[in-house]
Design an enzyme around this catalytic site. Structure first.
Site, PDB file in Angstrom:
ATOM      1  N   SER A 271      85.323  76.029  11.212  1.00 57.06           N
ATOM      2  CA  SER A 271      85.695  77.333  11.072  1.00 57.06           C
ATOM      3  C   SER A 271      86.239  78.495  11.999  1.00 57.06           C
ATOM      4  O   SER A 271      87.527  78.168  12.407  1.00 57.06           O
ATOM      5  CB  SER A 271      84.420  78.013  10.264  1.00 57.06           C
ATOM      6  OG  SER A 271      84.821  79.221   9.609  1.00 57.06           O
TER       7      SER A 271
ATOM      8  N   ASP B 282      87.850  74.329  -0.073  1.00 61.15           N
ATOM      9  CA  ASP B 282      86.941  75.293   0.596  1.00 61.15           C
ATOM     10  C   ASP B 282      87.205  76.769   0.171  1.00 61.15           C
ATOM     11  O   ASP B 282      88.385  77.045   0.244  1.00 61.15           O
ATOM     12  CB  ASP B 282      87.404  74.924   2.249  1.00 61.15           C
ATOM     13  CG  ASP B 282      86.323  75.800   3.059  1.00 61.15           C
ATOM     14  OD1 ASP B 282      85.760  76.572   2.663  1.00 61.15           O
ATOM     15  OD2 ASP B 282      86.393  75.289   4.325  1.00 61.15           O
TER      16      ASP B 282
ATOM     17  N   HIS C  49      82.422  73.609   3.189  1.00 67.49           N
ATOM     18  CA  HIS C  49      82.815  73.978   4.557  1.00 67.49           C
ATOM     19  C   HIS C  49      82.035  73.560   5.682  1.00 67.49           C
ATOM     20  O   HIS C  49      81.040  73.704   5.859  1.00 67.49           O
ATOM     21  CB  HIS C  49      82.339  75.540   4.521  1.00 67.49           C
ATOM     22  CG  HIS C  49      82.921  76.560   5.547  1.00 67.49           C
ATOM     23  ND1 HIS C  49      84.568  76.804   5.765  1.00 67.49           N
ATOM     24  CD2 HIS C  49      82.430  77.212   6.570  1.00 67.49           C
ATOM     25  CE1 HIS C  49      84.223  77.455   6.730  1.00 67.49           C
ATOM     26  NE2 HIS C  49      83.440  77.810   7.237  1.00 67.49           N
TER      27      HIS C  49
END
Length: 400
Positions: A113, A338, A367
């Protein structure tokens, strides 16, 4: 900046999940700048802004302006001088100091991320010191700071529609609607009701700035479809005046957003976001932007484009974001659906890192893929790269 102990639970999990590949690496973690034991900064926030929405109307937006101004003012009183040193570029330099302290000529890196942006910045600042780089659930490096939130509405709408099909097929269990359209109408009615009057959910008052956050948390992963159905069910009953209690996940989200649980972590995260890129300081700029885009997604555009504490931050960035564009080899891993770090952003990172390869997990809404999804095709390809240092010959599409 202090490395975490090598025996921590997270490292044991990672080493086991990596199999034989894990035995070849010394696994080192770090508390990012201003988090954990790394000169922690805590503005002692009584509430939090992310992922909170600007709501359905001007009243919701004004509430967020008031909250964000208050949060920024709290940081101005607390750690004004430290905040000027918060940025992803500074964190990348911290990483390189760790490499130096370990006596290693290069380091390999696994980041998820927002950590993919950190990894990309490291490759730009220290290209000759980057070894095997795995960037999972990636973001567009051109959208630094809170700008990364702005393009998330379309993907979340698509995820919600996909979930609505799932929920309609199980109307006998959840009673949210017999068609996807009916399920989405149920969600819209809940949102509209929360804008008229906050919904009583256990000890919490849930208004239209909070409903999108409660939906987004379980929407992040398609294995949480049942949790999302339960959340919508709780909110639907609350909108009808029925006494309800939050699910465990809802309670954790609301405790963070309304009671400031995790304030130190939230302060550090916000400081880095605000330090990475300058943003408009005039609230009306955000209001006009929301109004221009609201019709495309009344539920998620006000969440994606909401004003943040960065608009009032005591220390606006003194330098421009690092422009990432290089040929350092890297492996980018991405779930196709995602809703947080979305596929177009990962594709943008792939183009920017011209020496990279990309693996897409087809059909998955999640994710964090490698080690977490238990997708053999992905895990095998990443482990092969980490073990050999050789990227796949071509980009890969994996099926679960």
């Amino acid at each position: 900046m202090v490395p975490r102990p090598r025996c921590s639970t997270g490292f044991r999990f990672a080493r086991a999940a990596m199999g034989a590949t894990g035995e070849r690496f010394d696994l080192i973690g770090m508390d990012p700048r201003f988090a954990g034991r790394s000169t922690p900064v805590d503005c002692r926030w009584p509430a939090y802004w992310l992922p909170r929405s600007a709501g359905a109307d001007r009243a919701g937006f004004d509430a967020m302006v008031s909250l964000d101004r208050s949060l920024a003012r709290g940081c101005s009183r607390a750690d004004h001088e430290l905040l000027r040193h918060a940025s992803t570029a500074a964190m990348a330099r911290d990483m390189d100091r760790i490499r130096e302290a370990l006596g290693e000529p290069k380091i390999s890196y696994l980041g998820y991320s927002q950590g993919t942006y950190l990894g990309a910045v490291y490759t730009q600042l220290f290209p000759r010191r980057a070894d095997r780089m795995v960037l999972d659930s990636a973001i567009d490096p051109a959208l630094s700071g809170t700008r990364v939130l702005r393009n998330t509405a379309a993907g979340r709408e698509a995820g919600l529609r996909e979930w609505a099909v799932w929920a309609a097929e199980r109307d006998a269990d959840y009673h949210l609607g017999t068609t996807a359209g009916a399920v989405l109408d149920t969600v819209r009615r809940v949102y509209a009701a929360s804008a008229r009057r906050p919904l009583a959910v256990g000890p919490y008052a849930v208004d239209d700035t909070l409903v999108p956050a409660l939906l987004t948390a379980p929407l992040t992963d398609d294995t949480e479809n049942e949790e999302l159905a339960e959340v919508v069910g709780v909110l639907t009953r609350a909108a009808g005046g029925v006494p309800v209690q939050p699910t465990e996940e809802m309670s954790a989200t609301l405790a963070s957003l309304l009671r400031g649980a995790g304030s130190a972590t939230h302060t550090a995260q916000t400081a880095i976001l605000c330090g990475d890129a300058a943003v408009p300081r005039d609230p009306e700029v955000y209001w006009r932007d929301i109004q221009r885009h609201r019709a495309a997604s009344p539920l998620f555009e006000p969440l994606a484009r909401t004003i943040t504490p960065c608009a009032f931050w005591p220390r606006p960035p003194a330098v421009r974001p690092v422009a990432v564009h290089n040929g350092v080899p890297a492996l980018i891993v991405q779930a196709e659906k995602d809703v947080n770090s979305q596929l177009p952003g990962a594709q943008a990172l792939h183009r920017t890192l011209t020496g990279s390869r990309m693996i897409v997990l087809e059909g998955a809404r999640t994710h964090g893929v490698y080690l977490f999804r238990q997708a053999g095709c992905v895990d095998d390809a990443v482990n092969a790269y980490l073990g050999s240092g050789r990227l796949p010959a071509t980009d890969l599409t994996c099926a679960e």
